[in-house]
Enzyme design. Structure first.
Site, short mmCIF file in Angstrom:
data_model
loop_
_atom_site.label_atom_id
_atom_site.label_comp_id
_atom_site.label_asym_id
_atom_site.label_seq_id
_atom_site.Cartn_x
_atom_site.Cartn_y
_atom_site.Cartn_z
N TYR A 187 0.84 -1.20 0.00
CA TYR A 187 0.00 0.00 0.00
C TYR A 187 0.88 1.26 0.00
O TYR A 187 0.59 2.24 -0.70
CB TYR A 187 -0.93 -0.04 1.22
CG TYR A 187 -1.48 1.31 1.61
CD1 TYR A 187 -2.55 1.88 0.91
CD2 TYR A 187 -0.92 2.04 2.67
CE1 TYR A 187 -3.04 3.13 1.27
CE2 TYR A 187 -1.41 3.28 3.03
CZ TYR A 187 -2.46 3.83 2.32
OH TYR A 187 -2.94 5.07 2.67
N VAL A 226 -1.78 13.58 0.66
CA VAL A 226 -0.98 14.40 1.57
C VAL A 226 0.26 15.01 0.93
O VAL A 226 0.93 15.83 1.56
CB VAL A 226 -0.56 13.66 2.87
CG1 VAL A 226 -1.72 13.47 3.80
CG2 VAL A 226 0.13 12.36 2.56
N1 GLN Z 1 0.47 7.24 2.43
C1 GLN Z 1 -0.34 8.12 3.22
C2 GLN Z 1 -0.82 7.41 4.47
O1 GLN Z 1 -1.19 6.29 4.39
C3 GLN Z 1 -1.50 8.61 2.40
C4 GLN Z 1 -2.43 9.50 3.18
C5 GLN Z 1 -3.05 10.59 2.39
O2 GLN Z 1 -2.61 10.97 1.33
N2 GLN Z 1 -4.09 11.19 2.94
O3 GLN Z 1 -0.80 7.96 5.55
#
Ligand code: GLN
Length: 425
Positions: free
Chosen positions: A191, A261
């Site tokens: 993931y 994010v």
């Molecule tokens: N890889 C990030 C996480 O799992 C993705 C979160 C996001 O973009 N909101 O925390």
């Protein structure tokens, strides 16, 4: 002439550029070092036209914007039943990384929060796939949405994995409920690789346009997922895509959307456009501050809110008149535009109320641009009933806009290419 659209996008970027509120994501150290001044916006139409302004080719990690696309791949690869058994579709009203699952079943509430996205990742590809093959399925699937081969940013992946305590906790919780059936660390690793794929704002625009276009990438022409999968994904984006800001977003912007994010933000407006923006400073929900402002502006400037009431369907009947007299009289219903249920109802009513003794009835589709399935069936039913009442019914359809014009019951409508063919005695 120069298209005014890129100029409009540049102006919009200029208007939000002075807003330096918010901060780049801090919990992934590698993201905290991003240049916070980067700013870009892209409109990608369902015809494959891409307009952009700002740093539209600068690459950054896709992060949570991967979630709707991975959900789409899981639905396509495993079917709706298998995915819905493990991931719900209810808005959580919580932060994206909340450690919470549905009471009892242990299902994540929806695929846009991390718990649901980690589960959706595990459901991509056929059952029994090894972790590396699954990551490859994810990369090739996301690449098909983008129309080019995407690559991971290894340093962002490593940086996030080093601090992935929350996601690992979520993974273990999912494993304890048998929502995940394999080693949670391996799934969270996959993931996290998915989240570390590098995209540009241009890529995100095309990916969003593929959703807006019902699952066909408008630039490559490739069908990536089916229309029912896209409908499911857009529905979940519209209720859950902006996490605990989903209600504000739904009322103020009204475009199914997803944020990440790293500062990316996409919106997909069915049948119209994909929109993407990039600006790394985030608000407390983890959504790009300037991205949210841009979307608010785009939505209001261009009337893109999904709940904006479209023009009334009554415009479908352009004219209704009789040509000729006596036994040669032809009732002509001239239709136009796109016809869906409400437009077809208008045609039904017009036929019920006005067709009287005319021996011939012509339904002229020359100026019709599209007919959906329910409208097609309703128009054919009108033709069938009028025929059974003794009228000769013609469909004027030079471009075969109405497929398979068979009303059933052995009734035949006469399809002609020109209205003159119906009015000549
Ligand atoms: N890889 C990030 C996480 O799992 C993705 C979160 C996001 O973009 N909101 O925390």
């Amino acid at each position: 002439m120069r298209s005014p659209i890129p100029d409009y996008l540049s102006d919009a970027l200029g208007d939000v550029a002075s807003d330096t509120s918010g901060a780049p994501a801090g919990y992934i150290p590698e993201l905290a070092t991003a240049d916070p001044e980067r700013l870009a916006a892209v409109f990608a139409t369902v015809d494959g036209e891409v307009y952009g302004a700002g740093h539209l080719d600068v690459r950054f990690t896709i992060q949570s914007i991967s979630k709707p696309f991975i959900y789409a791949l899981a639905l396509a690869d495993r079917g709706f039943g298998a995915v819905l058994d493990k991931v719900g579709v209810e808005p959580s009203g919580e932060a994206f990384n909340e450690i919470s699952l549905e009471g009892g079943s242990g299902r994540p509430l929806n695929p846009m929060i991390n718990a649901g996205a980690i589960t959706a990742h595990s459901l991509t590809g056929p059952e029994g796939l090894g972790p590396a093959e699954r990551v490859e399925r994810v990369i090739s699937g996301l690449s098909a949405f983008a129309g080019r081969r995407l690559e991971a940013d290894e340093s962002v992946w490593a940086s996030e994995m080093e601090h992935a305590h929350r996601n690992l906790a979520i993974g273990h919780m999912l494993r304890s409920h048998d929502i995940l059936t394999e080693d949670p660390t391996t799934v969270v690793d996959g993931y996290t690789r998915q989240c570390s794929l590098l995209v540009s704002t241009r890529d995100l625009g095309v990916m969003a346009a593929t959703l807006a276009n019902g699952g066909v990438n408008p630039r490559s022409g490739e069908r990536v997922v089916s229309a029912p999968v896209v409908r499911q994904v857009l529905s979940v984006m519209s209720t859950c895509g902006m996490y605990d800001a989903a209600g504000d977003w739904a009322t103020q912007v009204g475009i199914p959307a997803k944020s990440g994010v790293a500062g990316g933000l996409i919106g997909a407006l069915p049948g119209q456009i994909g929109i993407a923006t990039f600006s790394p400073r985030l608000d407390p929900h983890g959504n790009s501050v300037r991205g949210v402002s841009l979307f608010e502006r785009f939505s209001s400037d261009m009337g893109l809110h999904l709940m904006e009431v479209p023009p009334a369907a009554r415009a479908v009947v352009r004219s209704n008149h009789v040509v000729g007299a006596g036994p040669d009289a032809v009732r002509v219903l001239q239709l136009q535009g796109g016809i869906r249920f409400a437009g077809a109802e208008r045609v039904v009513r017009e036929a019920v109320e006005t067709v009287r003794a005319e021996a011939r009835v012509a339904v002229d589709l020359t100026m019709v641009s599209s007919i959906d399935d329910v409208a097609r069936r309703m128009l054919l039913e009108v033709a069938r009933r009028l025929t059974l009442e003794g009228h000769r019914v013609y469909l004027v359809d030079p471009d075969s806009i109405l497929p398979d014009p068979d009303p059933g019951d052995g009734v035949r409508v006469i399809v002609v290419g020109d209205l003159d063919e119906t009015t000549s005695p």
